[in-house]
Design a protein around this motif. Structure first.
Motif, short mmCIF file in Angstrom:
data_model
loop_
_atom_site.label_atom_id
_atom_site.label_comp_id
_atom_site.label_asym_id
_atom_site.label_seq_id
_atom_site.Cartn_x
_atom_site.Cartn_y
_atom_site.Cartn_z
N ALA A 105 0.83 -1.20 0.00
CA ALA A 105 0.00 0.00 0.00
C ALA A 105 0.87 1.25 0.00
O ALA A 105 0.60 2.21 -0.74
CB ALA A 105 -0.94 0.00 1.20
N CYS A 149 -10.43 10.04 -6.54
CA CYS A 149 -11.47 9.02 -6.35
C CYS A 149 -12.83 9.54 -6.81
O CYS A 149 -13.03 10.74 -7.02
CB CYS A 149 -11.54 8.60 -4.88
SG CYS A 149 -12.11 9.88 -3.75
N GLU A 206 -9.59 -2.14 -6.11
CA GLU A 206 -8.22 -2.56 -5.85
C GLU A 206 -7.22 -1.49 -6.27
O GLU A 206 -6.02 -1.77 -6.35
CB GLU A 206 -7.93 -3.88 -6.58
CG GLU A 206 -8.72 -5.06 -6.06
CD GLU A 206 -8.51 -5.27 -4.56
OE1 GLU A 206 -7.34 -5.28 -4.13
OE2 GLU A 206 -9.50 -5.43 -3.83
N GLN A 207 -7.70 -0.28 -6.50
CA GLN A 207 -6.84 0.78 -7.02
C GLN A 207 -6.82 1.97 -6.07
O GLN A 207 -7.86 2.44 -5.62
CB GLN A 207 -7.37 1.22 -8.39
CG GLN A 207 -6.42 2.05 -9.19
CD GLN A 207 -6.95 2.22 -10.60
OE1 GLN A 207 -8.05 2.70 -10.81
NE2 GLN A 207 -6.15 1.81 -11.59
N TRP A 208 -5.62 2.47 -5.78
CA TRP A 208 -5.49 3.64 -4.92
C TRP A 208 -5.77 4.91 -5.70
O TRP A 208 -5.33 5.06 -6.85
CB TRP A 208 -4.10 3.70 -4.30
CG TRP A 208 -3.91 2.71 -3.19
CD1 TRP A 208 -3.37 1.46 -3.29
CD2 TRP A 208 -4.29 2.89 -1.83
NE1 TRP A 208 -3.39 0.84 -2.07
CE2 TRP A 208 -3.94 1.70 -1.14
CE3 TRP A 208 -4.88 3.93 -1.10
CZ2 TRP A 208 -4.17 1.52 0.22
CZ3 TRP A 208 -5.11 3.77 0.25
CH2 TRP A 208 -4.76 2.59 0.90
N ARG A 265 -7.37 0.32 3.76
CA ARG A 265 -8.23 0.91 2.74
C ARG A 265 -8.02 2.41 2.57
O ARG A 265 -8.47 2.99 1.58
CB ARG A 265 -9.71 0.65 3.06
CG ARG A 265 -10.10 -0.80 3.21
CD ARG A 265 -9.84 -1.62 1.97
NE ARG A 265 -10.55 -1.13 0.81
CZ ARG A 265 -10.50 -1.71 -0.39
NH1 ARG A 265 -9.73 -2.78 -0.57
NH2 ARG A 265 -11.16 -1.22 -1.41
N LYS A 324 -8.57 3.46 -1.18
CA LYS A 324 -8.49 2.34 -2.11
C LYS A 324 -9.87 2.12 -2.70
O LYS A 324 -10.79 1.68 -2.01
CB LYS A 324 -7.98 1.09 -1.40
CG LYS A 324 -7.46 0.02 -2.35
CD LYS A 324 -6.77 -1.10 -1.59
CE LYS A 324 -6.13 -2.09 -2.55
NZ LYS A 324 -5.49 -3.21 -1.83
#
Length: 220
Positions: free
Chosen positions: A23, A51, A148-150, A111, A145
């Motif tokens: 991470a 995001c 599965e992507q930051w 997360r 997160k």
């Protein structure tokens, strides 16, 4: 129940540690990618790193321009305010966004994460003023997160100082010419006339869209 000190317990502890390391690596890479897109005025590419509203909502605050919340408002800030409506670089334009000392903290559930870092900025944007801007400041950012992507959730940069250095119109954008005494085996690639200098292409696709990154020339 797994007993403390058992093999299963040890494996779970190692799995959590590995996940935390992965991470931190992912968040650091994301922040560095943001910096390279930013210093080439690639606003759409920067905006895609944030995001979705349902996972944030995302927000951005750079300098003392106030905070903008939500994906569309983040994009508005990047394109219209920071970018003044222009994507990419013009001839002889230089922007370097040097990121230093990233200190990343990942949450227990893996997360979310936070990163405190420094940015040293220098540039002549827009070119033609004869001045080089120097600035330094601190980032305190949040990440989430998404699947599965930051992604970036909150990007916040507070400047420590801004100053300018004069006489930058004498800057040289090319190095010395090839040696005639001991010539190279392969000649260097020519300069991109739109930029006034050579540009090294990105070796990686955009981490969110998967698109190949173009040369950030404003008139492309």
């Amino acid at each position: 129940m797994t007993k403390p000190g058992s093999l299963d317990s040890t494996v779970r502890i190692l799995e959590r540690r590995l996940a935390a390391v992965e991470a931190r690596d992912a968040v650091e890479r994301l922040q560095y990618q943001y910096g390279f897109y930013l210093d080439n005025r690639m606003w759409d590419e920067v905006a895609e790193l944030f995001c979705d509203d349902a996972h944030g909502p995302p927000s951005i605050e750079i300098g003392r321009r106030g905070s903008y919340t939500g994906r569309e408002r983040v994009r508005d800030f990047l394109v219209e305010i920071l970018g003044e409506g222009r994507w990419g670089l013009v001839t002889d334009e230089v922007i370097d966004h040097i990121q230093l000392q990233p200190l990343i903290t990942v949450s227990e559930d893996g997360r979310t994460a936070r990163c405190r870092s420094r940015a040293l900025i220098l540039g002549n944007s827009p070119p033609g003023t004869g001045r080089l801007l120097l600035a330094e400041g601190v980032y305190e950012n949040r990440y989430v997160k998404q699947g599965e992507q930051w992604r970036i959730e909150r990007l916040h940069w507070v400047p420590t100082f801004y100053t300018t250095v004069g006489d930058f119109d004498r800057a040289v954008f090319e190095s010395a010419p090839p040696s005639e005494l001991n010539p190279p085996d392969v000649a260097s690639a020519p300069a991109d006339k739109r930029l006034g200098r050579q540009f090294l292409p990105f070796h990686y696709p955009h981490p969110v869209t998967g698109a190949e990154s173009p040369v950030p020339a404003a008139d492309a």
